[in-house]
Motif scaffolding. Sequence first.
Motif, PDB file in Angstrom:
ATOM      1  N   VAL A 163      -3.352  29.763  41.746  1.00 48.91           N
ATOM      2  CA  VAL A 163      -2.601  28.938  42.694  1.00 48.91           C
ATOM      3  C   VAL A 163      -1.142  29.349  42.559  1.00 48.91           C
ATOM      4  CG1 VAL A 163      -1.872  26.572  43.250  1.00 48.91           C
ATOM      5  CG2 VAL A 163      -4.218  27.005  42.497  1.00 48.91           C
ATOM      6  N   THR A 164      -0.494  29.633  43.674  1.00 48.39           N
ATOM      7  CA  THR A 164       0.918  30.021  43.618  1.00 48.39           C
ATOM      8  C   THR A 164       1.793  28.789  43.374  1.00 48.39           C
ATOM      9  OG1 THR A 164       1.363  29.718  45.975  1.00 48.39           O
ATOM     10  CG2 THR A 164       0.499  31.891  45.286  1.00 48.39           C
ATOM     11  N   GLU A 165       3.023  29.029  42.983  1.00 47.31           N
ATOM     12  CA  GLU A 165       3.989  27.936  42.781  1.00 47.31           C
ATOM     13  C   GLU A 165       4.155  27.137  44.077  1.00 47.31           C
ATOM     14  OE1 GLU A 165       7.236  25.723  41.025  1.00 47.31           O
ATOM     15  OE2 GLU A 165       6.297  27.381  39.972  1.00 47.31           O
ATOM     16  N   THR A 166       4.259  27.820  45.199  1.00 45.63           N
ATOM     17  CA  THR A 166       4.421  27.148  46.496  1.00 45.63           C
ATOM     18  C   THR A 166       3.213  26.280  46.802  1.00 45.63           C
ATOM     19  OG1 THR A 166       5.808  28.953  47.308  1.00 45.63           O
ATOM     20  CG2 THR A 166       4.779  27.545  48.973  1.00 45.63           C
ATOM     21  N   GLU A 167       2.011  26.803  46.566  1.00 44.85           N
ATOM     22  CA  GLU A 167       0.794  26.023  46.802  1.00 44.85           C
ATOM     23  C   GLU A 167       0.730  24.822  45.864  1.00 44.85           C
ATOM     24  OE1 GLU A 167      -1.891  29.878  48.247  1.00 44.85           O
ATOM     25  OE2 GLU A 167      -1.915  29.237  46.144  1.00 44.85           O
ATOM     26  N   TRP A 168       1.098  25.043  44.599  1.00 47.01           N
ATOM     27  CA  TRP A 168       1.094  23.949  43.624  1.00 47.01           C
ATOM     28  C   TRP A 168       1.970  22.794  44.117  1.00 47.01           C
ATOM     29  CZ3 TRP A 168      -1.783  23.170  39.304  1.00 47.01           C
ATOM     30  CH2 TRP A 168      -1.365  22.165  38.424  1.00 47.01           C
ATOM     31  N   GLN A 169       3.179  23.137  44.525  1.00 45.57           N
ATOM     32  CA  GLN A 169       4.118  22.111  44.993  1.00 45.57           C
ATOM     33  C   GLN A 169       3.636  21.458  46.284  1.00 45.57           C
ATOM     34  OE1 GLN A 169       6.459  20.953  43.078  1.00 45.57           O
ATOM     35  NE2 GLN A 169       6.069  22.539  41.557  1.00 45.57           N
ATOM     36  N   ALA A 170       3.024  22.232  47.176  1.00 38.42           N
ATOM     37  CA  ALA A 170       2.503  21.667  48.423  1.00 38.42           C
ATOM     38  C   ALA A 170       1.395  20.664  48.152  1.00 38.42           C
ATOM     39  CB  ALA A 170       1.994  22.800  49.334  1.00 38.42           C
ATOM     40  N   VAL A 171       0.535  20.964  47.192  1.00 39.05           N
ATOM     41  CA  VAL A 171      -0.529  20.022  46.839  1.00 39.05           C
ATOM     42  C   VAL A 171       0.072  18.752  46.242  1.00 39.05           C
ATOM     43  CG1 VAL A 171      -2.498  19.608  45.301  1.00 39.05           C
ATOM     44  CG2 VAL A 171      -2.344  21.761  46.566  1.00 39.05           C
ATOM     45  N   LEU A 172       1.006  18.906  45.322  1.00 35.95           N
ATOM     46  CA  LEU A 172       1.632  17.740  44.694  1.00 35.95           C
ATOM     47  C   LEU A 172       2.358  16.867  45.707  1.00 35.95           C
ATOM     48  CD1 LEU A 172       2.998  19.202  41.337  1.00 35.95           C
ATOM     49  CD2 LEU A 172       0.886  17.886  41.722  1.00 35.95           C
TER      50      LEU A 172
END
Length: 149
Positions: free
Chosen positions: A137-146
């Motif tokens: 999971v990319t950093e951008t995806e991680w933050q989008a999920v959160l």
Amino acid sequence: MPYWLMKSEPDEFSIANLQQLGTGRWDGVRNYQARNFLRNMIEGDLFFFYHSSCAVPGIAGIGKITRSAYQDPTALDPDSPYYDAKATTSKNPWDAVDVGFVERFSVTLTLPQLKAQPALSQMPLVKKGSRLSVMPVTETEWQAVLSLL
């Protein structure tokens, strides 16, 4: 890569189980690409805990890697559903990691919710035909999920 997504059927091992235990072994991965992702994990990496093959599939919480990859002992256990008759103690192709509990979400982030997010359009989880049980999971995806919480 410090972020991952790992799938488990909740009747086998759930975020609630991990919360109760505190730590556990993530084993039984029998796909080479997913196994290779396990091998890239290091202690401290975080992962989304995804419940699959259940009434409400989705991301149910967060865990962390507490021990990097080592030989999966279930491959050598004839009583295990993950037994591999070709595996030996000197040549076991399968790995496991140890995981720890971080957080259980108050709501499960469902697959339709995740698919509706443009920032997640390239995430392997939301792509048609993707069935990997372990994925980066990319950093951008991680933050989008959160941001959905």
